[in-house]
Design an enzyme around this catalytic site. Sequence first.
Site, PDB file in Angstrom:
ATOM      1  CB  VAL A  92      32.723  45.907  31.691  1.00 21.07           C
ATOM      2  CG1 VAL A  92      32.458  45.951  33.192  1.00 21.07           C
ATOM      3  CG2 VAL A  92      33.332  47.216  31.205  1.00 21.07           C
ATOM      4  CB  CYS A  93      34.022  41.046  34.481  1.00 16.95           C
ATOM      5  SG  CYS A  93      33.341  39.575  35.293  1.00 16.95           S
TER       6      CYS A  93
END
Lengths: 100, 100, 119, 119, 129, 129
Positions: free
Chosen positions: F77-78
């Site tokens: 996940v960024c």
Amino acid sequence: MTTLFTLNKSWYDSAWLYEQLVFASEGDVVLLMEDAVLALGSPITLASFLAKCSSANIAVYALIDDVSTRGISNQYPSVNLLGYNGFVDLLIEADKQVAW
Amino acid sequence: MTTLFTLNKSWYDSAWLYEQLVFASEGDVVLLMEDAVLALGSPITLASFLAKCSSANIAVYALIDDVSTRGISNQYPSVNLLGYNGFVDLLIEADKQVAW
Amino acid sequence: MNAQKLMLVFTSAPYSNSNGQEALDVALIGAAFEQDVSLLFLHDGVFQIKAGQQTSAGIKQTTKAFAAVNDFGIDDVYVHDLSLIARGLNTEDMMVDVKEIDTKAISSLLNQHDRVLTF
Amino acid sequence: MNAQKLMLVFTSAPYSNSNGQEALDVALIGAAFEQDVSLLFLHDGVFQIKAGQQTSAGIKQTTKAFAAVNDFGIDDVYVHDLSLIARGLNTEDMMVDVKEIDTKAISSLLNQHDRVLTF
Amino acid sequence: MNINVLVTGGLYSTQCAYSAWRFCRAAIEAGHKISQVFFYQDGVSQSTNLSVPLADEFDAVNQWAEFSAQHGCELVVCVSAGERRGVIGAEQAGEFGLPGSNMHAAFRVEGLGVLQAASLEADRMVTFK
Amino acid sequence: MNINVLVTGGLYSTQCAYSAWRFCRAAIEAGHKISQVFFYQDGVSQSTNLSVPLADEFDAVNQWAEFSAQHGCELVVCVSAGERRGVIGAEQAGEFGLPGSNMHAAFRVEGLGVLQAASLEADRMVTFK
């Protein structure tokens, strides 16, 4: 009963809605906001829509905050620019809002 | 190099992209998926797009899962329906994907 | 408090987002509150009630519920004629009984409602 | 590992969503990884780099950062000619130096890149 | 007049949080009352207490909380829209045995019936999407 | 082949979670490797451990977690996209003094550099939006 139609979609994505005059009728009011103000910078794009609104007695406004944020210079004298206070007044003057 | 262009946007919202042939060129492949399959049910809507793809040697496919979920009956014999396994093959056969 | 005339407008196709489902939920609550609820399908929204939708592994067929709206006291279901024509569809392709109306009739209809919510 | 040619494509206008900002972030990371990064603006994406944008209370002017892309080693900035024309714009309305190209040239350009990400 | 506000758009995929907030402030300034802001669909994301916007980004959640505190307006999150999307109040967390909750204390969870009831009482209803 | 997947769409505003998941399963069945699924923009919502989808709705978060466990694929996940939107790992919660975290244990937080590095190593990259 009069209706305030708010329109936040770009003409370049949603021309079909403008072609249907956003389903407004005589005495209704249209407010262009967010991406709907983008086309105000082109003297051609909205000409047909605005001519039809004018002959159907539909007033068209645009939200000045969204116009200036995007750096658009409005090419249409028939479109009145107003702020959020004007938006509030339009809602009160109408009987209801339809948000496209 | 060949490119797989996947297109998940409805023609009825994004006709401009279809008019530009989704920026594909000869030998490229187009896969219609999600809302892009909606127009397959109308024998007129995609005719011009598909004719131009055909003469430019651009193959057009559609994802059968999205077609059947939406109850669309494909009106275009030139559009081949395939499943996710076919989608995977198209990606591998191409050098890259562009997702519109 | 009088009953209001509430209209739900469906403008997007099913499966690619939850608009149809969540608009229908508002309609059913309105009906439960004994409001006068009507539904209008236009643009890609007409695909919400297209007959022949098939379930796919793990994906919800949200639109089955539309076939039962009459049971909830919602009888006025309208479809935009131009939206159908542009998509090669007609009223017989719809899974519910619908009234096909034109742009002008839609304008009048919007005028007759107290609340109009678009999805 | 060789450097890749990476292209970011901007298709939506600023302010109404974060696409422009988040595409630019990918571009800057690519440049930091010494990839060969280029930017393409088309459709309403051309408004991302329109000159004359004014800040408004509490809203971020994300697009200022575009004026500085050259400082990050990104020199190839392309704009679609038809997208400009349809919006009454020309390259002088853009806040950065851009190369105006047509649909065919964009097709060729896409072919020459290893990765193309659209936003 | 008494205005009911419906907000359905996501924080970073639409401008709706900002537009709605500006509208609400202008309505108060003009002497109107915002009885309720109802968050539905992706609009539920505007109630999370876990977001960390950049310093120059619009901080929707805290701006709504401040607006509510100043003007006594109710901030209501649709229960089913929130549950689908992982926006959860403390009670729901217990009910579903979830590892936590993430709704800002200025917001409360209700069903769609509350939106319907507010619509009936309000003089005007306005939607931002 | 080694395929890197980028997912940028929200859970209920796009079909992208379902489409990407079906694609990934088909790729594995065909003998390919999904090295990483990277969640960016509204795609970060696919990693929350607080969502409660209806019984007949696609449960993206748990389907991704199961897929990852079975096939050893990394779910990333960024960090900045998640912080903006309130999708937060345990470490970040401490760093920012937030009241909790809401990221499913099958996912981990990384910067965009990890996407860039994976793109360089992968034979193909595919985006779902």
